[in-house]
Every structure is written in structure tokens, then in C-alpha cells.
Scaffold this motif. Sequence first.
Motif, PDB file in Angstrom:
ATOM      1  N   SER A 154     -10.486  -5.260  14.635  1.00  0.00           N
ATOM      2  CA  SER A 154     -10.779  -5.545  13.403  1.00  0.00           C
ATOM      3  C   SER A 154     -12.018  -6.799  13.400  1.00  0.00           C
ATOM      4  O   SER A 154     -11.840  -7.774  13.796  1.00  0.00           O
ATOM      5  CB  SER A 154      -9.667  -6.165  12.516  1.00  0.00           C
ATOM      6  N   CYS A 155     -13.128  -6.357  13.311  1.00  0.00           N
ATOM      7  CA  CYS A 155     -14.524  -7.189  13.638  1.00  0.00           C
ATOM      8  C   CYS A 155     -15.692  -6.515  13.162  1.00  0.00           C
ATOM      9  O   CYS A 155     -15.981  -5.440  13.454  1.00  0.00           O
ATOM     10  CB  CYS A 155     -14.509  -7.629  15.143  1.00  0.00           C
ATOM     11  N   TRP A 156     -16.354  -7.399  12.361  1.00  0.00           N
ATOM     12  CA  TRP A 156     -17.750  -6.800  11.795  1.00  0.00           C
ATOM     13  C   TRP A 156     -18.801  -6.301  12.988  1.00  0.00           C
ATOM     14  O   TRP A 156     -19.681  -5.695  12.806  1.00  0.00           O
ATOM     15  CB  TRP A 156     -18.276  -7.928  10.832  1.00  0.00           C
ATOM     16  N   LYS A 157     -18.477  -7.188  14.035  1.00  0.00           N
ATOM     17  CA  LYS A 157     -19.486  -6.975  15.124  1.00  0.00           C
ATOM     18  C   LYS A 157     -19.670  -5.460  15.549  1.00  0.00           C
ATOM     19  O   LYS A 157     -20.518  -4.893  16.011  1.00  0.00           O
ATOM     20  CB  LYS A 157     -19.145  -7.852  16.414  1.00  0.00           C
ATOM     21  N   LEU A 158     -18.373  -4.774  15.446  1.00  0.00           N
ATOM     22  CA  LEU A 158     -18.175  -3.564  15.967  1.00  0.00           C
ATOM     23  C   LEU A 158     -18.978  -2.500  14.855  1.00  0.00           C
ATOM     24  O   LEU A 158     -19.278  -1.329  15.234  1.00  0.00           O
ATOM     25  CB  LEU A 158     -16.850  -2.986  16.049  1.00  0.00           C
TER      26      LEU A 158
ATOM     27  N   ASP B 170     -22.011  -3.655  13.476  1.00  0.00           N
ATOM     28  CA  ASP B 170     -23.298  -4.215  13.325  1.00  0.00           C
ATOM     29  C   ASP B 170     -23.390  -5.109  12.318  1.00  0.00           C
ATOM     30  O   ASP B 170     -24.405  -5.272  11.680  1.00  0.00           O
ATOM     31  CB  ASP B 170     -24.290  -3.217  13.591  1.00  0.00           C
ATOM     32  N   PHE B 171     -22.400  -5.668  11.784  1.00  0.00           N
ATOM     33  CA  PHE B 171     -22.209  -6.860  10.718  1.00  0.00           C
ATOM     34  C   PHE B 171     -22.774  -5.907   9.473  1.00  0.00           C
ATOM     35  O   PHE B 171     -23.098  -6.569   8.674  1.00  0.00           O
ATOM     36  CB  PHE B 171     -22.946  -7.803  10.895  1.00  0.00           C
ATOM     37  N   ASP B 172     -22.506  -4.673   9.264  1.00  0.00           N
ATOM     38  CA  ASP B 172     -23.066  -3.964   8.275  1.00  0.00           C
ATOM     39  C   ASP B 172     -21.799  -3.204   7.375  1.00  0.00           C
ATOM     40  O   ASP B 172     -21.247  -2.347   7.670  1.00  0.00           O
ATOM     41  CB  ASP B 172     -24.054  -2.715   8.516  1.00  0.00           C
TER      42      ASP B 172
ATOM     43  N   TYR C  78     -13.042  -9.787   5.002  1.00  0.00           N
ATOM     44  CA  TYR C  78     -12.056  -9.524   6.144  1.00  0.00           C
ATOM     45  C   TYR C  78     -12.743  -8.386   6.662  1.00  0.00           C
ATOM     46  O   TYR C  78     -12.789  -7.342   6.173  1.00  0.00           O
ATOM     47  CB  TYR C  78     -10.646  -9.223   5.605  1.00  0.00           C
ATOM     48  N   PRO C  79     -12.710  -8.259   7.961  1.00  0.00           N
ATOM     49  CA  PRO C  79     -13.244  -7.397   8.699  1.00  0.00           C
ATOM     50  C   PRO C  79     -12.401  -5.920   8.888  1.00  0.00           C
ATOM     51  O   PRO C  79     -11.057  -6.282   8.796  1.00  0.00           O
ATOM     52  CB  PRO C  79     -13.396  -7.764  10.243  1.00  0.00           C
ATOM     53  N   VAL C  80     -12.849  -4.813   8.766  1.00  0.00           N
ATOM     54  CA  VAL C  80     -12.339  -3.621   8.745  1.00  0.00           C
ATOM     55  C   VAL C  80     -12.058  -3.095  10.134  1.00  0.00           C
ATOM     56  O   VAL C  80     -12.715  -3.583  11.045  1.00  0.00           O
ATOM     57  CB  VAL C  80     -12.873  -2.201   8.055  1.00  0.00           C
TER      58      VAL C  80
ATOM     59  N   GLY D 223     -12.615 -14.441   4.610  1.00  0.00           N
ATOM     60  CA  GLY D 223     -13.370 -13.580   5.440  1.00  0.00           C
ATOM     61  C   GLY D 223     -12.189 -13.429   6.651  1.00  0.00           C
ATOM     62  O   GLY D 223     -11.204 -13.601   6.839  1.00  0.00           O
ATOM     63  N   CYS D 224     -12.777 -13.518   7.927  1.00  0.00           N
ATOM     64  CA  CYS D 224     -12.231 -13.244   9.112  1.00  0.00           C
ATOM     65  C   CYS D 224     -11.809 -14.820   9.525  1.00  0.00           C
ATOM     66  O   CYS D 224     -12.564 -15.600   9.653  1.00  0.00           O
ATOM     67  CB  CYS D 224     -13.232 -12.803  10.271  1.00  0.00           C
ATOM     68  N   PRO D 225     -10.577 -14.835   9.988  1.00  0.00           N
ATOM     69  CA  PRO D 225      -9.938 -16.057  10.154  1.00  0.00           C
ATOM     70  C   PRO D 225     -10.481 -16.650  11.555  1.00  0.00           C
ATOM     71  O   PRO D 225     -10.444 -17.748  11.613  1.00  0.00           O
ATOM     72  CB  PRO D 225      -8.293 -15.667  10.168  1.00  0.00           C
ATOM     73  N   PHE D 226     -10.983 -15.859  12.296  1.00  0.00           N
ATOM     74  CA  PHE D 226     -11.652 -16.425  13.644  1.00  0.00           C
ATOM     75  C   PHE D 226     -13.016 -16.942  13.510  1.00  0.00           C
ATOM     76  O   PHE D 226     -13.634 -17.834  14.312  1.00  0.00           O
ATOM     77  CB  PHE D 226     -11.472 -15.166  14.518  1.00  0.00           C
ATOM     78  N   ALA D 227     -13.629 -16.774  12.348  1.00  0.00           N
ATOM     79  CA  ALA D 227     -14.986 -16.755  12.089  1.00  0.00           C
ATOM     80  C   ALA D 227     -15.328 -18.425  12.297  1.00  0.00           C
ATOM     81  O   ALA D 227     -16.345 -18.559  13.120  1.00  0.00           O
ATOM     82  CB  ALA D 227     -15.437 -16.627  10.690  1.00  0.00           C
ATOM     83  N   PRO D 228     -14.717 -19.573  12.262  1.00  0.00           N
ATOM     84  CA  PRO D 228     -15.162 -20.625  12.419  1.00  0.00           C
ATOM     85  C   PRO D 228     -15.119 -21.131  14.006  1.00  0.00           C
ATOM     86  O   PRO D 228     -15.779 -21.720  14.300  1.00  0.00           O
ATOM     87  CB  PRO D 228     -14.102 -21.805  11.926  1.00  0.00           C
TER      88      PRO D 228
ATOM     89  N   GLU E 255     -18.237 -16.995  18.534  1.00  0.00           N
ATOM     90  CA  GLU E 255     -19.673 -17.126  18.819  1.00  0.00           C
ATOM     91  C   GLU E 255     -20.701 -16.342  18.011  1.00  0.00           C
ATOM     92  O   GLU E 255     -21.807 -16.313  17.995  1.00  0.00           O
ATOM     93  CB  GLU E 255     -19.657 -16.593  20.474  1.00  0.00           C
ATOM     94  N   TYR E 256     -19.976 -15.206  17.515  1.00  0.00           N
ATOM     95  CA  TYR E 256     -20.971 -14.162  17.071  1.00  0.00           C
ATOM     96  C   TYR E 256     -20.939 -14.089  15.456  1.00  0.00           C
ATOM     97  O   TYR E 256     -21.640 -13.215  14.820  1.00  0.00           O
ATOM     98  CB  TYR E 256     -20.271 -12.681  17.604  1.00  0.00           C
ATOM     99  N   ALA E 257     -20.170 -15.117  14.934  1.00  0.00           N
ATOM    100  CA  ALA E 257     -19.920 -14.874  13.421  1.00  0.00           C
ATOM    101  C   ALA E 257     -21.244 -14.958  12.452  1.00  0.00           C
ATOM    102  O   ALA E 257     -22.228 -15.746  13.091  1.00  0.00           O
ATOM    103  CB  ALA E 257     -19.084 -16.203  12.943  1.00  0.00           C
TER     104      ALA E 257
END
Lengths: 389, 364
Positions: free
Chosen positions: A348-352, A354-356, A335-337, A317-322, A325-327
Motif C-alpha cells: 500500500s504505497c502511492w509510489k507504486l 506514480d503518486f497519481d 491513505y495509499p491504496v 494520509g500514509c502514516p509512514f509519510a513523516p 524518503e519518497y513522500a
Amino acid sequence: MVDSPEQDRVESGDYSDREDADRDGFGPSTVQDDVILELKNLRTYFQTSYGTVKAVDGVSYHVKRGETLGVVGESGSGKSVTALSIMRLIPSPPGYIVGGEVILDGQNVLDLSDNEMAKIRGSKVGMILQDPMTALNPVFNIENQVGEAIRIHQNLKGQSLVDKIIHSLRQVRIPAAESRMKDFPHQLSGGMRQRVVGAISISCAPIVLIADEPTTALDVTIQAGYLRLLKEIQAETGVGIIFITHDFGIVAKMCDRVAVMYAGRIVETGDVRQIFNEPSHPYSEALLASVPKLEERTQRLYSIEGQPPPLFDLPPGCPFAPRCEYAQDVCRDVYPVRSEIDENHTASCWKLLDFDISKADPEELAAAQSVSVTAVAEEQLQEAEAVAD
Amino acid sequence: MTTIQEQIQQKEGIRPLDVNAEIILETRGLAKHFELAGGFLGFGNKPTLKAVDGIDVIVRAGETVGLVGESGCGKSTTAKLLLGLEKPTAGQIFFKGEDFTKMSRAAKRDYRKNVQAVFQDPWSSLNPRMRVKSIVAEPLQIVTKMTKGEIGTRVSEVLEEVGLNAYQANLYPHEFSGGQRQRIGVARALALNPEVMILDEPVSALDVSIRAQILNLLVDLQKEHNLAYLMIAHNLATVRYMCHTTAVMYLGGIKEIGDSEPIFSNPLHPYTQALISAALPSHPDIEREEIILPGEVPSPVDPPSGCTFNPRCPVKIGDVCEQWAPGLTEEETSHWVSCHLYGDAKERFDAGEAIPAAAVEDDA
Ligand SMILES: Nc1ncnc2c1ncn2[C@@H]1O[C@H](COP(=O)(O)OP(=O)(O)OP(=O)(O)O)[C@@H](O)[C@H]1O
Ligand SMILES: Nc1ncnc2c1ncn2[C@@H]1O[C@H](COP(=O)(O)OP(=O)(O)O)[C@@H](O)[C@H]1O
Ligand code: SF4
Ligand code: SF4
Ligand SMILES: [Mg+2]
Ligand SMILES: [Mg+2]
């Protein structure tokens, strides 16, 4: 975000304008001619005993005439390997450019022969490295070294060569250039040496200059002088600059646009003010919150715990996840689009979203995953190795 | 899910300075001159390099004093003097009021135990052939009479305090990242429970993303143990974050010293003003008018007479700057500056008063 074009696309399902309008997330390049360097999906891997190091894994960015693009990210994120790939200076083996394009002045340099590339290096694109001592040869004086760089690309000799050397040294504001050019590198201060390297890189009027952390070793006042010099040269010549740094202060002072790199990919791009005012990728936000301010006392810095993942063993997935704060679960799996936050501003982040995952454009989603789906890349790597053997 | 901003707000930065706290470390007129090789056929005067030339600094319990200045201005030499790694040419160092040179052997040993150091480069400052637990235990073995068991307990304690896991005690330095290695360096310095830590550019060699980890660790340890820090840095913003007191050095001397807040918001010395003007902005909208200094820092072998900054000073006020060395004047509460723009030296000089160049004390 509600009114962003990306949101419109998500809602309407119309992505027809996507591909050629926005190749690298920096928004459409309206005046095509102004783009002097463009990377498309560049991938550079290293084949090592511990695995395939995906140092650059699908990097796209562009630079226009007269502007400065800042490439930021912590050490090991692939900034320098990207730069060396542009110059085609990747040591091979173990390194291979396994995919993508590097369009310099309308031409893909990855298609050029070694001889053709050697002509471009130093003439169309120049490079300034962090440590001026390694760029200069201690046994030759400054005149010889600047002269050598000029001679490779221009057919000058005698007085006209000397004139050109003096001109280049004056361009980087070396006082008394006529006498100082007889000096050897060790006779110059650190700031002066970096100016000489600058003189060599700009002596043949490149259209793109890659500056890879050129001021890290310099004192505050000397650094300020050097940055001022780069800006002046840019104003005089219109050279496009790629400024690689991990210092947001340099970005604030020097750059028009920014690309934030993490683990071999660009995670956020935008105009410099967009990045500072509204960092949208958690990594950019964290980085900005971890640097103290000079103008007011920072109460408490944010500290990013842990360290980046090894590039030979990236999580799916997202290499920053570990470290994020928001993972959420989706981050660890997919991997986030890339989403568009504003004009010319993407991350490129799922938060943007809404993790959907259902809010993601299917094509973008597939593209994001395939960056690292290495079926193609692995194949190319094997091919490249076979050729090298 | 807490946001990054919420996270920051939940934690505190440095504790305000207690001006009545005990003075732990003090220097008076501290100087280090290096004799260089040279002179004519070994005769005549050998050139001396004035690396540190008479500095007065006070560090209280729980306080961080920052030393800033450009490369070669004498910061690390000051650190070495305080650590007893160099012998002063002149001046004194007091530890809790006691003059170091007059200390008994036992007191000197106690001093060395109480004044520990963390250096810039976590790559070279740790012995690559030693396991982490031995690296941290070493000062305990040398200085104390602790038993093996006691040492083991203490090592685990400090490793935990700096945020390392017990299992990591058995690893070698190369198995750690830069930030973790600097944690090991901090653990080693902390092991003897010192009262003072000398931090020579503790984060300069680290990646930006992990600098904050180490800075915050130092902030938290200080509050926990009421540690006094003398911190050398060339990044001004880092100094503003960490330091209660800031001292600006130039050519071996202190040009301005005092509470960090007034120094950064209202720098008085022309050199401090130039340094701050040249520092990088924290936002693209901030445009500082840069004060450009002519020339380069002169050689400390032959420093300029009078005010050592005079050949480059953009606001030099006259011959007084070349002939009278300014002393430190308290221009506002807890804010001292060494410059003839303040005080009455210029009038006295112009009136023809004869004052020995070495000591001009202004009455502000
Ligand atoms: N052992 C020595 N012999 C001679 N000169 C020395 C010695 N150690 C230091 N110096 C000189 O003393 C001056 C101050 O050096 P110092 O290392 O204290 O500078 P600094 O402020 O720590 O600089 P930096 O920011 O580069 O670490 C320099 O001119 C240096 O060359
Ligand atoms: N010659 C090489 N062999 C193997 N790995 C390499 C080589 N050069 C660079 N790398 C790896 O590529 C990654 C990116 O490095 P680099 O581009 O230098 O990072 P930075 O962002 O600090 O400039 C790192 O993991 C680095 O270890
Ligand atoms: S995708 Fe998830 S883990 Fe990655 S940066 Fe965004 S929120 Fe954090
Ligand atoms: S004493 Fe004179 S030369 Fe020195 S800083 Fe002050 S004004 Fe400038
Ligand atoms: Mg690099
Ligand atoms: Mg030093």
C-alpha cells in the motif's frame, strides 16, 4: 509492474474478480481447505485517557496448514495485539475488538461464547510468548504445569497423563524428560524454559501456533536450536505458525510468507523471497537496509529517522509519510491504496501508482480510507463499551 | 527524490584501521575471579567463579574492538574491569602505556575521565528524576572545575552532536523514546571528551528500526573524535559492521581475536565456526550448514581443564585438548586463535613432552 494484473485492472476498469479472489493481498487461496486461520479486516482499539488507540486497524492475513507466516514491524505496530485478538485475550476495558472476523478452521471465533473460546485456546490454537518466565508459574514443577495444560483439554489421568506429559517434553527435545519434569522453572536454563512453554503450547496438537518473539531473549546458538525445533515440530504435525518478530534474520530462516505491519495495518505482503528481493513498500525497503549483514560487511546502514506516529492520533494520509524518503503531497493527504506488484505480492504505497490518485481503483481507494474512517468503528466501540458497563 | 540506496551510498561507514595509531588501552592477563559464598561451614575452599580468566586486548585510537560470545562468558565483567568498577584478581590494564594500578591519584582521575561507558538499557541507566541537561552535566560537575556557564555550553554542544534539540534539554527521560534515550546516554559519555568509550550492548534493547540510528551515530562520532571503542555485542552482524577487530570469548577467555574481516570470512576456532554457523541468515536463499554443539556452556565455577571448549568441541583432536590449555597463536597476519588444531602442540604432547598445563605457546 507493467504487466501486473493490478495494472490490467486499472487499465480495463474491470475489478469483478477482485473481492473474493484476493481478500488479503496474499493472492487467491486456491485450496480453501488449506487455510486454517484467516483474519478479515480485524480492528482492535483501546479506549484510553489520551484517545482511541487504533492498535489494529483493518488487518487481514491468512495462514495455511504447514506454513509459517512472518509478521514483522517495529515495536508498537500492533503485532501482539493482533495475536491477542486471535486468542481473544485483549484486556477489556480498555481494549475492544471493534470489527472484522477471525476465522479459525472455518469458524469465526469472535462469535463464540467465552466458554467455547476457552476450549479452543490451547487446543486449536497455541501461543508462545517472548518471556518464558511469565508463562510459567514459579511454584509448580514442570510436570504440574504441562499436565495442567493437557488436563484442561483432554480427559487424561494417572499414568496416561504422565505418559502424555513425557511425550510432550520429548517432542520439544528435553533430555531425560522423566527426571527433568520434576524440576521447577528456576532450575532450567532460559532455552530449556522456552522449550517447556513450547511443550505446553503444542501438547494438545494445535492447528495454529502463534509465536510472539519467542527467541528474543535467547543466545545465538540456543535460538538456533529453538528455531530448528519449531521447524521439526511443524514438519511432524503440519501446524501452521504465525511468527511475530522484528528480526529479518528469523524471517529469512523460518518464514514462507511475510506481512509487514506499520501503525496498525499491513503495508506489504508477499512470499519471503519477494519481500527480500523486491521490497516494494518504502518502510520494508528501509527496514531491510537498516540491518547489517553477516555474510559481507555492510558499508553503511540506512537509518530510519524519527519514530512511528502515536496510534491515537494518526495522520490522515500514509502514516509512514513523516519518515519516508519518497513522500509527496498526496501521501500526506490520502491513505495509499493497495497495489499488486506480482502474484501474491501487494503493498500500500502511492509510489507504486506514480503518486497519481487517478490511477487508483475507486473502490480500493474508498476502502483504504474507510479503514480508519471511524464512523462505523466508533459506533461499534460505543456499543461494546455500553455492553461492558 | 533520492532513493534509499542512493542515500546509503552518499555516506561512509567506519574508517579503515590505522595500525600505527596510538595504543590507548591494553590489558595483559586480565582476570576477575569471584569468591562465592559456600564451602563447608565456612571452612575449606570457597568456590571461585572465573568470570574473566586472563585476557589480552589492545585498543587503538580510532579503532573499535568487538567482544562477542554467549551470555555469561565474561563480556560485561571485562567492561566493568576497564571502567574501574571491579578490581582485577590478576593482570594489568594500561592506559597509553601506563599501568593503572601504579597510577597516581591524579592519573587515575584522568583515566576515569577518559574512559566512559554507554550501557545496554537506556530505560534504567538514566535517572528518571533528572532533566536531560542535568544528566549530561553531572559528570562535568563532578570531574571538572568548569563554571556553570561553561558547563551549559558544553551540554548544548554534545546534545547537538548526538542529534537532540536544545529545547529537549529541559525534558525528563520518560519523555523520550528508547533511541533518543540512548542518544542521551551517548551525550553523557561524550561530555568529558573521553578517548575511549566502553559500549556494553548499546543497541540490544532498542527496536531494530532505530538500532541503525545509534550505530551510525557511534560510527560518525568515532571518525569525528578519533575515539577508541570497546564494543560488546552478541549480534555478529552488528560486530562485522562496527568493529575493526573482533574478539570471540568463551568461558572467560579469548578463543580467537584479530581483524574482523578474516575472522568472519575465515573463522579458525571451532567455537567461532559454530557461532557463525548458528547466526541468522540475511536472506532466505542463504542456507548455512549449522554446527550443532552438544550440551550447554559449563559453569565458570568449575571450567573444564585444558581447552575450556573441549567437552563440546566437534573436532577435538585428543587428550592434548583436555590437558594442555592452548595459548593464542598468530595463525595468519593479525589473526590469533587459541586451539591445538593450529601449531604443533599435538605432536609435542604425543611425543610425551611435559608442559605445564597453564601456558602452551604454540609456534605457528
Ligand atoms: N558480582 C558477581 N558475583 C559473582 N558472579 C558474577 C558477578 N558478576 C558476574 N558474575 C558471573 O561472571 C560470569 C560472567 O558474567 P558477565 O556479566 O561478564 O557475562 P556477559 O558475557 O556480559 O553475559 P551477557 O551476555 O548475559 O551480558 C557469569 O557467570 C556471571 O554469573
Ligand atoms: N492494554 C492496552 N491499553 C492501551 N494501549 C495498548 C494496550 N495494549 C497495547 N496497546 C497499544 O497498542 C499498540 C500495539 O501494541 P502491540 O501489538 O503490543 O505492538 P507490537 O507490534 O510491538 O507487538 C501500541 O501502541 C500499544 O501501546
Ligand atoms: S505512500 Fe508515500 S509516504 Fe507512504 S510509503 Fe508510499 S511513498 Fe512513502
Ligand atoms: S583445542 Fe582441541 S578442544 Fe579446544 S577447540 Fe581446539 S580442537 Fe577443539
Ligand atoms: Mg509485541
Ligand atoms: Mg553483559
